[in-house]
Design a protein around this motif. Structure first.
Motif, mmCIF file in Angstrom:
data_model
loop_
_atom_site.group_PDB
_atom_site.id
_atom_site.type_symbol
_atom_site.label_atom_id
_atom_site.label_comp_id
_atom_site.label_asym_id
_atom_site.label_seq_id
_atom_site.Cartn_x
_atom_site.Cartn_y
_atom_site.Cartn_z
ATOM 1 N N GLY A 3 6.250 0.482 -13.796
ATOM 2 C CA GLY A 3 6.209 -0.967 -13.644
ATOM 3 C C GLY A 3 5.290 -1.386 -12.513
ATOM 4 O O GLY A 3 4.466 -0.602 -12.021
ATOM 5 N N LEU A 4 5.423 -2.638 -12.096
ATOM 6 C CA LEU A 4 4.620 -3.198 -11.007
ATOM 7 C C LEU A 4 5.569 -3.911 -10.052
ATOM 8 O O LEU A 4 6.350 -4.763 -10.468
ATOM 9 N N PHE A 5 5.483 -3.552 -8.769
ATOM 10 C CA PHE A 5 6.380 -4.102 -7.758
ATOM 11 C C PHE A 5 5.592 -5.057 -6.867
ATOM 12 O O PHE A 5 4.684 -4.644 -6.147
ATOM 13 N N ILE A 6 5.950 -6.341 -6.942
ATOM 14 C CA ILE A 6 5.265 -7.394 -6.193
ATOM 15 C C ILE A 6 6.262 -8.045 -5.243
ATOM 16 O O ILE A 6 7.350 -8.450 -5.649
ATOM 17 N N THR A 7 5.889 -8.147 -3.974
ATOM 18 C CA THR A 7 6.760 -8.796 -3.000
ATOM 19 C C THR A 7 6.084 -10.023 -2.425
ATOM 20 O O THR A 7 4.866 -10.041 -2.238
ATOM 21 N N LEU A 8 6.890 -11.043 -2.138
ATOM 22 C CA LEU A 8 6.407 -12.252 -1.471
ATOM 23 C C LEU A 8 7.096 -12.368 -0.125
ATOM 24 O O LEU A 8 8.328 -12.256 -0.034
ATOM 25 N N GLU A 9 6.296 -12.567 0.907
ATOM 26 C CA GLU A 9 6.784 -12.602 2.278
ATOM 27 C C GLU A 9 6.322 -13.884 2.957
ATOM 28 O O GLU A 9 5.437 -14.578 2.461
ATOM 29 N N GLY A 10 6.902 -14.161 4.104
ATOM 30 C CA GLY A 10 6.501 -15.330 4.881
ATOM 31 C C GLY A 10 7.670 -15.863 5.683
ATOM 32 O O GLY A 10 8.813 -15.424 5.531
ATOM 33 N N PHE A 133 2.209 -10.477 -1.051
ATOM 34 C CA PHE A 133 1.611 -11.737 -0.633
ATOM 35 C C PHE A 133 2.392 -12.269 0.563
ATOM 36 O O PHE A 133 3.620 -12.309 0.534
ATOM 37 N N ILE A 134 1.673 -12.666 1.593
ATOM 38 C CA ILE A 134 2.290 -13.346 2.721
ATOM 39 C C ILE A 134 1.855 -14.802 2.675
ATOM 40 O O ILE A 134 0.662 -15.103 2.801
ATOM 41 N N PRO A 178 -4.836 -4.241 4.364
ATOM 42 C CA PRO A 178 -5.514 -5.246 3.531
ATOM 43 C C PRO A 178 -5.566 -4.899 2.055
ATOM 44 O O PRO A 178 -5.707 -5.793 1.214
ATOM 45 N N ASP A 179 -5.457 -3.625 1.704
ATOM 46 C CA ASP A 179 -5.482 -3.247 0.289
ATOM 47 C C ASP A 179 -4.211 -3.672 -0.435
ATOM 48 O O ASP A 179 -4.240 -3.952 -1.633
ATOM 49 N N ARG A 180 -3.094 -3.684 0.283
ATOM 50 C CA ARG A 180 -1.813 -4.058 -0.328
ATOM 51 C C ARG A 180 -1.465 -5.517 -0.095
ATOM 52 O O ARG A 180 -0.945 -6.189 -0.986
ATOM 53 N N ILE A 181 -1.749 -6.014 1.095
ATOM 54 C CA ILE A 181 -1.269 -7.334 1.514
ATOM 55 C C ILE A 181 -2.380 -8.373 1.436
ATOM 56 O O ILE A 181 -3.475 -8.173 1.957
ATOM 57 N N THR A 182 -2.065 -9.491 0.806
ATOM 58 C CA THR A 182 -2.971 -10.637 0.749
ATOM 59 C C THR A 182 -2.332 -11.798 1.490
ATOM 60 O O THR A 182 -1.208 -12.200 1.165
ATOM 61 N N MET A 183 -3.019 -12.323 2.475
ATOM 62 C CA MET A 183 -2.545 -13.507 3.187
ATOM 63 C C MET A 183 -2.979 -14.745 2.419
ATOM 64 O O MET A 183 -4.155 -14.884 2.051
ATOM 65 N N VAL A 184 -2.039 -15.639 2.154
ATOM 66 C CA VAL A 184 -2.300 -16.842 1.363
ATOM 67 C C VAL A 184 -1.964 -18.076 2.196
ATOM 68 O O VAL A 184 -0.922 -18.121 2.852
ATOM 69 N N ALA A 195 -2.597 -19.955 -8.291
ATOM 70 C CA ALA A 195 -3.879 -19.461 -8.801
ATOM 71 C C ALA A 195 -4.357 -18.253 -8.005
ATOM 72 O O ALA A 195 -4.883 -17.281 -8.577
ATOM 73 N N VAL A 196 -4.174 -18.273 -6.693
ATOM 74 C CA VAL A 196 -4.553 -17.127 -5.857
ATOM 75 C C VAL A 196 -3.728 -15.902 -6.233
ATOM 76 O O VAL A 196 -4.247 -14.790 -6.380
ATOM 77 N N LEU A 197 -2.431 -16.105 -6.419
ATOM 78 C CA LEU A 197 -1.540 -14.993 -6.767
ATOM 79 C C LEU A 197 -1.910 -14.408 -8.130
ATOM 80 O O LEU A 197 -1.991 -13.185 -8.297
ATOM 81 N N GLN A 198 -2.129 -15.268 -9.089
ATOM 82 C CA GLN A 198 -2.475 -14.804 -10.437
ATOM 83 C C GLN A 198 -3.765 -13.989 -10.432
ATOM 84 O O GLN A 198 -3.858 -12.956 -11.102
ATOM 85 N N GLU A 199 -4.761 -14.450 -9.693
ATOM 86 C CA GLU A 199 -6.045 -13.743 -9.644
ATOM 87 C C GLU A 199 -5.884 -12.332 -9.090
ATOM 88 O O GLU A 199 -6.521 -11.391 -9.570
ATOM 89 N N ARG A 200 -5.017 -12.183 -8.108
ATOM 90 C CA ARG A 200 -4.793 -10.865 -7.498
ATOM 91 C C ARG A 200 -3.952 -9.962 -8.406
ATOM 92 O O ARG A 200 -4.156 -8.748 -8.447
#
Length: 215
Positions: A3-10, A133-134, A178-184, A195-200
């Motif tokens: 599967g794919l494991f996606i986390t949202l942080e902040g 994503f942060i 930076p390869d795993r985490i994207t700051m939004v 849109a940023v999340l979907q693109e990644r």
């Protein structure tokens, strides 16, 4: 794991729950099995631990007690929910995971990062997010958003300096991985953030099974 494991942080009020709801809908429309979950929580036991952690109380909780409770909830969550979902090929969306522990209990409570990392690894049973994503916004704005939606949990009682330390820790983690985490930019509209999340996410989505042919 298939599967794919996606986390949202902040920080508080950053919009993680909103984006998880939007991402869940988008992914399901494309035919993926989606598990949307949260930390602490995700199982009956972990939700009980969440109550212990989030409800304001007169007794001051020690930083170590707080850390161990988060890790206990995570161990149950990973074993019962996250690992099985990933093994069957689902896309798992989790509101907070190990990065929040490093930011809140590490930087916020000033516990040694090495200790937090070791306990994260033990409780997460070597499961790491594929994409994180942060959602970043000024702590004052995030706190106001959280108040506006009626949030009154224990973290909302902390001083602004506590939340500034957490934001700085998230920014540091994003620079380290930076390869795993994207700051939004969390001040953007929810549509722009999505849109940023979907693109990644798009290039990392697992292949969907081909529909069975009917004879």
């Amino acid at each position: 794991m298939t599967g794919l494991f996606i986390t949202l942080e902040g920080g508080e009020g950053s919009g993680k729950s909103t984006q998880i709801g939007l991402l869940s809908q988008w992914l399901r429309q494309q035919g993926y099995e989606v598990l949307a979950t949260r930390e602490p929580g995700g199982t009956p036991l972990a939700e009980e631990i969440r109550t212990l952690l989030m409800v304001p109380r007169s007794e001051k909780m020690s930083s170590l007690a707080e850390l161990f409770l988060y890790q206990a909830a995570r161990a149950q969550h990973v074993q019962e929910v996250i690992r099985p979902a990933l093994l069957r090929g689902a896309v798992v969306l989790c509101d907070r995971f190990t990065d929040s522990t490093r930011a809140y209990q590490g930087a916020g409570r000033t516990l040694p990062d090495e200790t937090v990392v070791q306990l994260n690894q033990l409780a997460a049973q070597d499961i790491q997010p594929d994409i994180t994503f942060i959602l970043d916004l000024p702590e004052e704005a995030g706190m106001q958003r959280a108040r506006d939606r009626g949030s009154d949990d224990r973290m909302m009682t902390e001083a602004l300096a506590f939340h500034r330390n957490i934001r700085a820790a998230f920014q540091r983690l994003a620079k380290e991985e930076p390869d795993r985490i994207t700051m939004v930019d969390g001040t953007l509209s929810r549509e722009a953030v999505l849109a940023v999340l979907q693109e990644r996410i798009l290039p990392r989505l697992p292949a969907r099974p081909m529909p069975e042919k009917r004879s």
